[in-house]
Design an enzyme around this catalytic site. Structure first.
Site, PDB file in Angstrom:
ATOM      1  N   GLU A   1       0.838  -1.199   0.000  1.00  0.00           N
ATOM      2  CA  GLU A   1       0.000   0.000   0.000  1.00  0.00           C
ATOM      3  C   GLU A   1       0.874   1.250   0.000  1.00  0.00           C
ATOM      4  O   GLU A   1       1.933   1.264   0.627  1.00  0.00           O
ATOM      5  CB  GLU A   1      -0.899  -0.031   1.241  1.00  0.00           C
ATOM      6  CG  GLU A   1      -1.972   1.024   1.253  1.00  0.00           C
ATOM      7  CD  GLU A   1      -3.019   0.768   2.349  1.00  0.00           C
ATOM      8  OE1 GLU A   1      -3.647  -0.315   2.348  1.00  0.00           O
ATOM      9  OE2 GLU A   1      -3.179   1.659   3.191  1.00  0.00           O
TER      10      GLU A   1
ATOM     11  N   ASP B   1       0.200   5.304   0.686  1.00  0.00           N
ATOM     12  CA  ASP B   1      -0.877   6.143   1.238  1.00  0.00           C
ATOM     13  C   ASP B   1      -0.605   7.630   1.257  1.00  0.00           C
ATOM     14  O   ASP B   1       0.430   8.060   1.781  1.00  0.00           O
ATOM     15  CB  ASP B   1      -1.048   5.838   2.746  1.00  0.00           C
ATOM     16  CG  ASP B   1      -1.652   4.507   3.027  1.00  0.00           C
ATOM     17  OD1 ASP B   1      -2.359   3.997   2.172  1.00  0.00           O
ATOM     18  OD2 ASP B   1      -1.405   3.988   4.133  1.00  0.00           O
TER      19      ASP B   1
ATOM     20  N   GLU C   1      -2.822  10.481   3.251  1.00  0.00           N
ATOM     21  CA  GLU C   1      -4.005  10.723   4.087  1.00  0.00           C
ATOM     22  C   GLU C   1      -3.977  12.172   4.531  1.00  0.00           C
ATOM     23  O   GLU C   1      -2.948  12.658   5.022  1.00  0.00           O
ATOM     24  CB  GLU C   1      -4.009   9.815   5.315  1.00  0.00           C
ATOM     25  CG  GLU C   1      -4.296   8.362   4.996  1.00  0.00           C
ATOM     26  CD  GLU C   1      -4.413   7.544   6.275  1.00  0.00           C
ATOM     27  OE1 GLU C   1      -5.364   7.738   7.039  1.00  0.00           O
ATOM     28  OE2 GLU C   1      -3.513   6.730   6.511  1.00  0.00           O
TER      29      GLU C   1
END
Ligand code: NAG
Ligand code: NAG
Ligand code: NAG
Length: 297
Positions: free
Chosen positions: A112, A114, A116
């Site tokens: 993953e 990311d 955010e």
């Protein structure tokens, strides 16, 4: 050498030129704004919507209220890519909300990458949190403030993922690079295809000032907007045939890209001026020594 073209050659050329012109026109009209082609809304019960703006450009809006957030994903899966999107984050009071935009293979031992965005009270700065998981192992968090207000305008957030490194960019400025250091025993995401996912959700247990500031539901709905999703420089993965659209890798320069000295200097500039947290300097968290990727080569 023949200087005259015969009639049928001329006609063919005119047809080809006409076709190219129509294609360019279609690209000009629909451009990167054709979100429908690349993205699908996956949850939120009507809270996620594709709308047209004044310039006929498609905008995808994700919204969050007390009952639910919402989300979308890419139709394609990718194995490597340079993928851009423009996001305008929740304006005003966004405290307690998180807007996540990431590549993930999901499931057990997932990879993953990311982005955010942790919301904040009106006028207080958003935090951009990044992390990387390889084979289910995350723990590589970094957090920065941005050098602009990400709620006023659209800004471009990009992930470059190739066999050499993962690089996060904001408006073309590299903010983080994770190198392939498999030679030093550091796992690197390179064997699992990933899809883009994005969502907005309530995280007031932890998001804003560590959870001290709660979501103010009388400010709902909270809306983040997306446009110009661009996966043209990405290798589309077809799982049914285990094949990639980038069969001859050498033709794509982004697949070999890593930062030069000026790119590294930009990351230093971001770290010096905007960094709030870096797992690579958190000696309390790693009392037995920082992770191996944290020391310079
Ligand atoms: C919100 O604003 C406060 C005060 O400026 C700051 O300490 C914090 O890092 C900001 N962001 C988040 C997500 O808490
Ligand atoms: C929540 O938002 C409402 C509407 O804007 C405002 O009147 C109220 O003061 C806010 N509450 C808090 C705790 O900030
Ligand atoms: C470094 O890389 C950037 C971005 O790829 C490029 O624009 C720039 O010209 C390069 N600089 C040097 C000194 O090679």
């Amino acid at each position: 050498m023949r200087l005259q073209k015969d009639g049928s050659e001329m006609r063919n050329e005119i047809i080809i030129i006409g076709f190219v012109a129509i294609c360019s026109l279609l690209v000009a009209v629909f451009g990167d704004g054709d979100l429908d082609r690349d993205l699908e809304i996956t949850w939120g019960d009507g809270r996620a919507r594709m709308v047209g703006d004044n310039n006929n450009e498609q905008i995808l809006k994700l919204s969050l209220d007390r009952d639910s957030g919402s989300g979308f994903q890419s139709k394609n899966q990718y194995l490597f890519g340079k993928i851009d999107v423009q996001i305008k984050l929740v304006p005003g009071d966004s405290a307690g909300t998180v807007t996540a935009y990431y590549l993930s293979s999901l499931g057990f031992a997932h990879d993953e990458i990311d982005f955010e965005f942790l919301g904040n009270l009106s006028g207080d700065p958003y935090v951009l949190h990044t992390n990387i998981y390889t084979q289910g192992q995350g723990d590589k968090e970094q957090q920065i403030y941005l050098w602009f207000d990400p709620t006023k305008n659209f800004h471009t957030y990009s992930i470059l993922w190739n066999p050499l490194n993962v690089i996060f960019y904001v408006d073309g400025t590299p903010i983080r690079a994770f190198k392939n250091l498999e030679a030093r025993g550091v796992p690197f995401p390179k064997n699992q295809a990933m899809r883009i996912y994005s969502s907005i959700y309530d995280a007031d247990q932890w998001a804003t000032r560590g959870g001290a500031v709660k979501t103010n539901w009388s400010e709902a709905p909270f809306i983040a907007s997306y446009r110009n999703f661009n996966d043209r420089h990405a290798c589309v993965w077809t799982s049914s045939s285990s094949s990639s659209s980038c069969s001859s890798h050498h033709q794509y320069s982004w697949l070999r890209h890593s930062l030069n000295a000026s790119g590294e200097a930009m990351i230093k500039w971001v770290q010096k001026n905007f960094m709030i947290y870096n797992y690579c300097t958190d000696t309390q968290r790693f009392p037995h020594g920082l992770p191996p990727e944290c020391s310079s080569p």
